[in-house]
Design a protein around this motif. Structure first.
Motif, short mmCIF file in Angstrom:
data_model
loop_
_atom_site.label_atom_id
_atom_site.label_comp_id
_atom_site.label_asym_id
_atom_site.label_seq_id
_atom_site.Cartn_x
_atom_site.Cartn_y
_atom_site.Cartn_z
N GLN A 140 2.12 -0.98 5.40
CA GLN A 140 3.03 -0.18 6.20
C GLN A 140 2.83 1.31 5.93
O GLN A 140 2.87 2.14 6.85
CB GLN A 140 4.48 -0.58 5.93
CG GLN A 140 4.86 -1.93 6.51
CD GLN A 140 6.18 -2.44 5.97
OE1 GLN A 140 6.90 -1.74 5.24
NE2 GLN A 140 6.53 -3.68 6.32
N LEU A 141 2.61 1.67 4.65
CA LEU A 141 2.35 3.06 4.30
C LEU A 141 1.06 3.55 4.95
O LEU A 141 1.01 4.65 5.52
CB LEU A 141 2.28 3.22 2.78
CG LEU A 141 1.91 4.61 2.26
CD1 LEU A 141 2.93 5.66 2.73
CD2 LEU A 141 1.81 4.61 0.74
N ASP A 194 -0.35 2.37 7.65
CA ASP A 194 -0.11 2.48 9.09
C ASP A 194 0.62 3.78 9.43
O ASP A 194 0.27 4.45 10.41
CB ASP A 194 0.71 1.28 9.58
CG ASP A 194 -0.07 -0.04 9.52
OD1 ASP A 194 -1.31 0.02 9.40
OD2 ASP A 194 0.57 -1.10 9.57
N ARG A 195 1.63 4.13 8.63
CA ARG A 195 2.38 5.37 8.89
C ARG A 195 1.47 6.59 8.77
O ARG A 195 1.57 7.53 9.57
CB ARG A 195 3.56 5.49 7.93
CG ARG A 195 4.72 4.55 8.24
CD ARG A 195 5.99 4.97 7.51
NE ARG A 195 5.84 4.88 6.06
CZ ARG A 195 6.08 3.78 5.34
NH1 ARG A 195 6.47 2.67 5.97
NH2 ARG A 195 5.96 3.78 4.03
N MET A 196 0.58 6.58 7.78
CA MET A 196 -0.31 7.73 7.60
C MET A 196 -1.31 7.84 8.73
O MET A 196 -1.67 8.94 9.16
CB MET A 196 -1.01 7.65 6.24
CG MET A 196 -0.06 7.86 5.06
SD MET A 196 -0.90 8.07 3.48
CE MET A 196 -1.57 6.42 3.22
N MET A 197 -1.76 6.71 9.25
CA MET A 197 -2.70 6.74 10.37
C MET A 197 -2.00 7.22 11.63
O MET A 197 -2.54 8.05 12.37
CB MET A 197 -3.30 5.35 10.58
CG MET A 197 -4.21 4.90 9.43
SD MET A 197 -4.95 3.26 9.71
CE MET A 197 -6.05 3.64 11.10
N ILE A 198 -0.80 6.74 11.88
CA ILE A 198 -0.05 7.18 13.06
C ILE A 198 0.28 8.66 12.96
O ILE A 198 0.21 9.41 13.94
CB ILE A 198 1.24 6.34 13.22
CG1 ILE A 198 0.88 4.89 13.57
CG2 ILE A 198 2.15 6.94 14.29
CD1 ILE A 198 2.05 3.93 13.50
N GLY A 199 0.62 9.12 11.74
CA GLY A 199 0.99 10.52 11.53
C GLY A 199 -0.20 11.48 11.54
O GLY A 199 0.00 12.70 11.59
N TYR A 214 6.13 3.05 -2.33
CA TYR A 214 5.39 3.05 -1.08
C TYR A 214 6.09 3.84 0.03
O TYR A 214 5.76 3.69 1.20
CB TYR A 214 5.09 1.61 -0.64
CG TYR A 214 4.02 1.01 -1.53
CD1 TYR A 214 2.68 1.31 -1.32
CD2 TYR A 214 4.36 0.22 -2.62
CE1 TYR A 214 1.70 0.81 -2.16
CE2 TYR A 214 3.39 -0.29 -3.47
CZ TYR A 214 2.05 0.02 -3.24
OH TYR A 214 1.07 -0.47 -4.09
N THR A 215 7.02 4.71 -0.36
CA THR A 215 7.54 5.68 0.59
C THR A 215 6.58 6.85 0.67
O THR A 215 5.84 7.12 -0.29
CB THR A 215 8.92 6.21 0.17
OG1 THR A 215 8.82 6.79 -1.15
CG2 THR A 215 9.96 5.09 0.16
N PRO A 221 1.87 10.56 -0.38
CA PRO A 221 0.54 10.05 -0.02
C PRO A 221 -0.06 10.69 1.22
O PRO A 221 -1.28 10.89 1.28
CB PRO A 221 0.78 8.56 0.17
CG PRO A 221 1.95 8.25 -0.71
CD PRO A 221 2.83 9.47 -0.63
N SER A 222 0.75 11.01 2.22
CA SER A 222 0.18 11.59 3.44
C SER A 222 -0.46 12.95 3.15
O SER A 222 -1.49 13.30 3.75
CB SER A 222 1.25 11.74 4.53
OG SER A 222 2.30 12.60 4.10
#
Length: 374
Positions: A11-12, A14-19, A71-72, A104-105
């Motif tokens: 999920q983390l 995926d969020r970084m790829m979308i962002g 994992y936030t 992480p982002s």
């Protein structure tokens, strides 16, 4: 790896790829290969709710929400006041953070911005928890990574965490501002701490054409990521990348204690067209910081009014800016250097140039020092 942990990890990603921070397949594979929770087994601190101060509470490995917190996409404080870790605390603490696991982002954005290629040798300044070190190793191979950490206890914890994931780069405990000449030259240098000025050692240890990715900031608290290209004459230059990147300053670059404040009544007062509100905006505060790099800021309530005060501890210079009746701004200054005059002058130059965004500024560094200009 448990199903819950694997799901949180995916999920983390995926969020970084979308962002947009995670942009290319090699770094996606590296991110998927490195479990962040392994670098946070000592726990972390989170901001305490309902406190009048910036207080912190420990979240240990056995606490509810620890794994989810790992994992936030947030920066997680891992050390406070230079020595205190989560296992040391019961209740709250109000001291300043001194080490953290960066969100992480931002880590992946910086790694993408480093523009590495297979086989590149990288010096990382600021091992921290070891998470970004592990990502570099997953992408380029541990034999190509040298990471240096100033704090011996932080370095020891990172070494253990990297061992848990079977990753063994060259780890050095020492002053990262000096680099690590034994493994030079490097193709890339990346830093996970902020600096006021880019050390010449990093330039000298990077091959011509190599890149240095570093956060340049100062004591007024505004900073930006810069990507510098190293030239064959011992200099480096490149643009600020924007985005308001902020890291803790390298410990040798932290400001001195303010000590006893000067007499703020013993100065010359005049009206100014430049209000202290420029110190509240990230961009304009960066411009002010360029004008008075040795100044620190504090806010005082005196005689029923708010004063924003700049103090240069080394020179004893100061400026107190406040808003009087009718919305007019006044400044009172003392000491050998008129701080607010310097700020006004730099703002005039910046506005005359069209008030460019920080992405329009260029950093130049060489044996004669550092400049940031538009």
């Amino acid at each position: 790896m448990t199903t819950d942990q694997a799901q949180l990890h995916q999920q983390l990603i995926d969020r970084m790829m979308i962002g947009g921070s995670l942009r290319t397949e090699p770094w996606r594979k590296a991110a998927a290969a490195v479990p962040r929770h392994e670098f946070l087994r000592g726990g972390f601190f989170r901001r305490a709710v309902g406190s009048d101060f910036t207080a912190w509470e420990a979240v240990r490995r056995d606490a509810p929400g620890w794994l989810e917190g790992c994992y936030t996409d947030e920066s997680l404080v891992t050390q406070i006041a230079g020595t205190i870790v989560p296992d040391d605390i019961r209740g709250r603490i109000t001291r300043e953070p001194t080490s953290s696991s960066t969100l992480p982002s931002l880590v992946l954005r910086m790694l993408e911005d480093l523009h590495v290629e297979d086989g590149h040798k990288v010096l990382e300044v600021g091992t921290g928890t070891g998470y970004s070190t592990a990502l570099l190793c997953a992408r380029l191979g541990e034999e190509n990574i040298t990471s240096i950490e100033y704090d011996a206890e932080v370095a020891a914890r990172a070494r253990k965490a990297l061992g848990r994931v079977q990753t063994f780069p060259t780890l050095v405990t020492g002053d990262g501002l000096l680099g690590h000449g034994a493994d030079a030259p490097y193709d890339r240098v990346i830093t996970t701490c902020g600096v006021r000025t880019v050390p010449q050692a990093w330039i000298d240890q990077t091959r011509p054409g190599g890149l240095i990715l570093v956060t340049v900031g100062g004591w007024l608290g505004s900073s930006e990521l810069a990507r510098l290209t190293v030239h064959g004459d011992g200099t480096a230059s490149g643009p600020l990348l924007g985005g308001g990147v902020n890291f803790m300053l390298a410990r040798p670059h932290t400001p001195p204690p303010l000590g006893l404040l000067p007499d703020l009544e013993d100065g010359t007062e005049r009206e100014t067209t430049l209000g202290a509100d420029v110190l509240n905006n990230w961009t304009t505060r960066f411009i002010a910081q360029l004008a008075v790099p040795g100044a620190q800021r504090l806010t005082l309530e005196r005689d029923g009014r708010t004063e924003d005060v700049l103090v240069n501890v080394d020179t004893g210079s100061w400026a107190a800016v406040c808003q009087e009746g009718g919305g007019r701004w006044h400044v009172r200054q003392g000491g050998p250097e008129p701080l607010w005059d310097r700020v006004e002058e730099r703002f005039g130059q910046w506005r005359h140039a069209g008030a460019p965004a920080l992405e329009g500024l260029t950093v130049r560094v060489g044996p004669e020092g550092q400049t940031i200009s538009w």
